[in-house]
Enzyme design. Structure first.
Site, short mmCIF file in Angstrom:
data_model
loop_
_atom_site.label_atom_id
_atom_site.label_comp_id
_atom_site.label_asym_id
_atom_site.label_seq_id
_atom_site.Cartn_x
_atom_site.Cartn_y
_atom_site.Cartn_z
CE1 TYR A 100 -3.23 -2.83 0.28
CE2 TYR A 100 -3.52 -2.36 2.61
CZ TYR A 100 -3.84 -3.10 1.48
OH TYR A 100 -4.79 -4.10 1.58
CB ALA A 258 -19.58 -1.90 -2.15
CE LYS A 265 -18.70 11.41 -1.63
NZ LYS A 265 -17.27 11.37 -1.23
#
Length: 369
Positions: A100, A258, A265
């Site tokens: 990451y 998800a 939103k």
């Protein structure tokens, strides 16, 4: 969290049960409503206990999937505020990985480096704070043998500024050499470099094999981290979730929202930015709206947001720890509101039934190995 290097590499690889008593969540002063840190879950057969919800740090330092391909001081400060707000809210479990934000994933700065820095800065103000850190080993094709696992872990510890981590996971099954990787996990435990070990993106068959191999060394397989959400329930269908329950392995759910699609939103006229916009298209979001509407209605009865309802749906499953990604303090604080109350069994099943009408739109080939 997700199996991810960069957009290009991605395409190549393409306790006890939460009580079901309905709590009035709006009464935050009530002793019936617990804070995020009061309730912990033991990971599998290990002795490691973590908060019922963790924070994923995939986006920290990343510029190949998140952050609109850019990383700056403003986003750094926002990530730091997400960390602090999580701790303030009682969430002390953080999940990162060596890929990451790293150069190997075309990132700007290692997520491990940032997490380590945030922990160090927090301990200056609050020395007694205890943070549970999980990170992952990248099973890259050129990495061979059990020694590579311990070597990579030591590099991760250096970036984190720690002498050991709480949970070390294989990020995905290797093309070859998996038995050596599992032995490497056991070696790390025996050398005192890690408290518990797990895997990620493992199919049922691979999960059972890893469990059996570690058992011979007298070490429990604590967890399997997979993509799992209300609209991506493949672990329920491919045997992974049932195997975890049978073997006493905790399922850590990445992308539990998800990637934002379940927060309410986004709409067909307001799709996510970046690569997510190619996954959660206007057509998909149109099909998703009836589920979002029902989530919102249920949340109103508890004084909760759609995000908190969706996370609580996962917490209501036995032995599941969701790890949503927090990029700012507001998100982290909202996530903490998913803990300390519970949907009813009827609501859990109703949402599953509505969601079953929606076909999943994202997955990883490693799940089929």
């Amino acid at each position: 969290m997700a199996l991810h290097f960069s957009s290009a590499c991605f395409s190549a690889l393409t306790l006890s049960k939460v009580p079901t008593v309905r709590a009035v969540a709006s009464d935050q002063s009530s002793t019936a409503v617990k804070t995020a840190g009061e309730e912990k879950l033991k990971l599998g057969g290990s002795e490691l206990k973590v908060t019922r919800l963790g924070i994923g740090a995939w986006s920290w330092g990343d510029t190949s999937y998140w952050n609109n391909f850019d990383w700056d001081d403003r986003k750094l400060k926002a990530a730091k505020s997400a960390f602090d707000a999580s701790i303030d809210s009682g969430i002390t479990f953080f999940d990162t990985a060596e890929v990451y934000g790293s150069k190997m994933s075309l990132g700007a700065i290692s997520s491990e480096t940032l997490l380590g820095r945030f922990i160090e800065e927090r301990k200056v103000k609050n020395p007694e704070v205890e943070v549970a850190v999980a990170t992952k080993y990248a099973a890259l094709p050129w990495r061979l043998g059990r020694e590579s696992v311990v070597s990579a872990l030591k590099d991760s510890l250096y970036r984190l500024g720690l002498s050991s981590v709480d949970l070390y996971q294989l990020h995905w099954p290797g093309i070859w050499g998996n038995e050596g990787y599992i032995d490497g996990l056991a070696d790390a435990v025996e050398q005192g470099l890690v408290k518990a070990v797990g895997v990620s993106n493992y199919s049922e068959k691979r999960l059972r094999s890893a469990y059996d191999q570690l058992k011979k060394r007298g070490i429990p397989l604590a967890s399997n981290q997979v993509n799992y959400s209300l609209i991506y329930r493949i672990p329920e269908e491919n045997g992974v979730k049932s195997a975890c329950e049978e073997l006493g392995i905790t399922l850590i759910a990445y992308s539990p929202l998800a990637q934002g699609a379940l927060t309410g939103k986004y709409t067909p006229n307001n799709t996510p930015s970046g690569p997510r916009g190619r996954i959660y298209t206007p057509e998909f979001l149109t099909k998703l709206q009836p589920l979002i509407n029902r989530i919102r209605e249920i949340g109103q009865g508890y004084g909760k947001t759609p995000t908190q309802v969706v996370l609580n749906w996962l917490i209501a499953q036995d032995n599941v720890v969701p790890i949503p990604g927090a990029r700012n303090a507001e998100q982290a604080t909202e996530f903490a509101g998913a803990v300390g109350w519970s949907l009813t069994n009827e609501e859990v099943e109703e949402l599953r039934s509505i969601a079953s009408e929606i076909k999943p739109v994202i997955g990883f080939p490693v799940e089929k190995l």
